[in-house]
Design a protein around this motif. Structure first.
Motif, PDB file in Angstrom:
ATOM      1  N   MET A 179       4.698  -2.436  37.691  1.00 35.16           N
ATOM      2  CA  MET A 179       4.368  -1.144  37.086  1.00 35.16           C
ATOM      3  C   MET A 179       4.656  -1.111  35.593  1.00 35.16           C
ATOM      4  N   ALA A 180       4.703  -2.299  34.984  1.00 31.99           N
ATOM      5  CA  ALA A 180       5.033  -2.385  33.554  1.00 31.99           C
ATOM      6  C   ALA A 180       4.063  -1.583  32.696  1.00 31.99           C
ATOM      7  N   ASP A 181       2.780  -1.549  33.090  1.00 32.69           N
ATOM      8  CA  ASP A 181       1.786  -0.838  32.289  1.00 32.69           C
ATOM      9  C   ASP A 181       1.984   0.672  32.323  1.00 32.69           C
ATOM     10  N   LYS A 182       2.625   1.180  33.382  1.00 36.32           N
ATOM     11  CA  LYS A 182       2.814   2.629  33.526  1.00 36.32           C
ATOM     12  C   LYS A 182       4.235   3.082  33.194  1.00 36.32           C
ATOM     13  N   LYS A 183       5.233   2.208  33.450  1.00 36.30           N
ATOM     14  CA  LYS A 183       6.614   2.632  33.302  1.00 36.30           C
ATOM     15  C   LYS A 183       7.408   1.768  32.322  1.00 36.30           C
ATOM     16  N   GLY A 184       6.770   0.798  31.709  1.00 39.16           N
ATOM     17  CA  GLY A 184       7.507  -0.129  30.856  1.00 39.16           C
ATOM     18  C   GLY A 184       8.065  -1.272  31.685  1.00 39.16           C
ATOM     19  N   SER A 185       8.289  -2.408  31.068  1.00 41.17           N
ATOM     20  CA  SER A 185       8.737  -3.580  31.800  1.00 41.17           C
ATOM     21  C   SER A 185      10.144  -3.408  32.358  1.00 41.17           C
ATOM     22  N   LEU A 186      10.336  -3.905  33.571  1.00 42.58           N
ATOM     23  CA  LEU A 186      11.671  -3.908  34.163  1.00 42.58           C
ATOM     24  C   LEU A 186      12.630  -4.794  33.369  1.00 42.58           C
ATOM     25  N   VAL A 187      12.094  -5.749  32.667  1.00 45.74           N
ATOM     26  CA  VAL A 187      12.947  -6.614  31.837  1.00 45.74           C
ATOM     27  C   VAL A 187      13.756  -5.761  30.863  1.00 45.74           C
ATOM     28  N   ASN A 188      13.107  -4.780  30.271  1.00 43.98           N
ATOM     29  CA  ASN A 188      13.793  -3.893  29.327  1.00 43.98           C
ATOM     30  C   ASN A 188      14.661  -2.861  30.040  1.00 43.98           C
ATOM     31  N   VAL A 189      14.199  -2.386  31.193  1.00 43.54           N
ATOM     32  CA  VAL A 189      14.972  -1.409  31.961  1.00 43.54           C
ATOM     33  C   VAL A 189      16.306  -2.010  32.405  1.00 43.54           C
ATOM     34  N   LEU A 190      16.275  -3.292  32.792  1.00 42.96           N
ATOM     35  CA  LEU A 190      17.474  -3.939  33.309  1.00 42.96           C
ATOM     36  C   LEU A 190      18.362  -4.527  32.221  1.00 42.96           C
ATOM     37  N   LYS A 191      17.913  -4.499  31.001  1.00 40.47           N
ATOM     38  CA  LYS A 191      18.651  -5.126  29.906  1.00 40.47           C
ATOM     39  C   LYS A 191      20.096  -4.672  29.856  1.00 40.47           C
ATOM     40  N   ASP A 192      20.341  -3.383  29.949  1.00 41.25           N
ATOM     41  CA  ASP A 192      21.694  -2.838  29.853  1.00 41.25           C
ATOM     42  C   ASP A 192      22.154  -2.191  31.159  1.00 41.25           C
ATOM     43  N   PHE A 193      21.590  -2.621  32.266  1.00 39.18           N
ATOM     44  CA  PHE A 193      21.883  -2.019  33.567  1.00 39.18           C
ATOM     45  C   PHE A 193      23.302  -2.404  33.994  1.00 39.18           C
TER      46      PHE A 193
END
Length: 260
Positions: A179-193
């Motif tokens: 869902m990167a095209d709709k919600k942004g890449s999980l790579v960035n979401v998980l960066k500071d998780f």
């Protein structure tokens, strides 16, 4: 990436309910009458679509896991899985998301309602269902929720775990950057998780899961589990008598145990 070493797992299995035989896994552990467990519960999604779910409740105070299914499936993906989690000391609720379908003759009631109302049933459309389910359980049990996803819902689970204070922990079976095209890449979401996180998949999917962690270094209580065997896609790897499923069960039980 953290691999769970076989010696630790072998020692752990001797002291955990994961050593239960498959026949025992099918028994309900709820204090209710057998015919009442699981309990069918229904509540509204954020857009008022009625969600159907199975509640596997053992008491009012144990930790709570929300179980979300994969594509074309429904709450019955967790038949057998939820009962085993009950035996490990967890209340569970498995939901029908609007993006799903039947398993054999077992229908996805939320999906059927959504189609009747001409609502979209793409993967992304299930997000309000999962979010509403987290809020429902958080209010019911007055506690934070362990969020568990399978395939597409495991991707949504990671987004929601990063966003919702009501989620304490996430278990993600076969996530992808769908869902990167709709919600942004999980790579960035998980960066500071920073919350406790259990990521897993089949062995051939493991490289793709690892790529989601390109900007993130796993910390305490964060694991990517890669099976020794081939494994399976999604939570069905834990189905009763599933080939290779027991090594996943050991890893899940060890992860959950260290959170208590």
């Amino acid at each position: 990436m953290i691999r769970l070493i076989s010696i630790l797992l072998t020692c752990f299995i001797l002291n955990t309910s994961c050593s239960s035989k498959s026949k025992e896994q099918t028994k309900h552990n709820c204090p209710k009458k057998k015919e009442d467990c699981p309990e069918l519960v229904e509540f509204n999604s954020l857009d008022s679509l009625k969600i159907s779910a199975h509640l596997y409740q053992i008491d009012d105070s144990s930790p709570v896991i929300l179980l979300c299914h994969q594509a074309r499936f429904n709450k019955f993906e967790y038949a057998g899985i939820a009962e085993r989690l009950n035996k490990m000391g967890y209340n569970c609720m498995a939901i029908d998301q609007r993006s799903g379908g039947p398993i054999g003759d077992k229908q996805n009631l939320t999906y059927l309602r959504a189609r009747k109302l001409n609502k979209s049933v793409d993967y992304i459309d299930a997000e309000p269902d999962i979010r509403a389910s987290v809020l429902y359980l958080s209010d019911k049990f007055k506690s934070k929720i362990i969020l568990w996803g399978s395939s597409y819902s495991s991707t949504l689970a990671l987004y929601l775990a990063a966003d919702m204070v009501e989620v304490s922990t996430v278990l993600s079976f076969s996530p992808g950057d769908y869902m990167a095209d709709k919600k942004g890449s999980l790579v960035n979401v998980l960066k500071d998780f920073e919350k406790p996180m259990f990521l897993t998949s089949s062995k051939h999917e493991a490289k793709g899961v690892s790529q989601l962690l390109d900007k993130h270094k796993l910390t305490k209580n964060q694991i990517q589990f890669i099976p020794e065997g081939n494994g399976h896609h999604g939570s069905r790897t834990l189905w009763i008598n599933q080939i290779g499923g027991e090594e996943y069960w050991i890893a899940v039980a060890l992860f959950l145990k260290q959170l208590k």
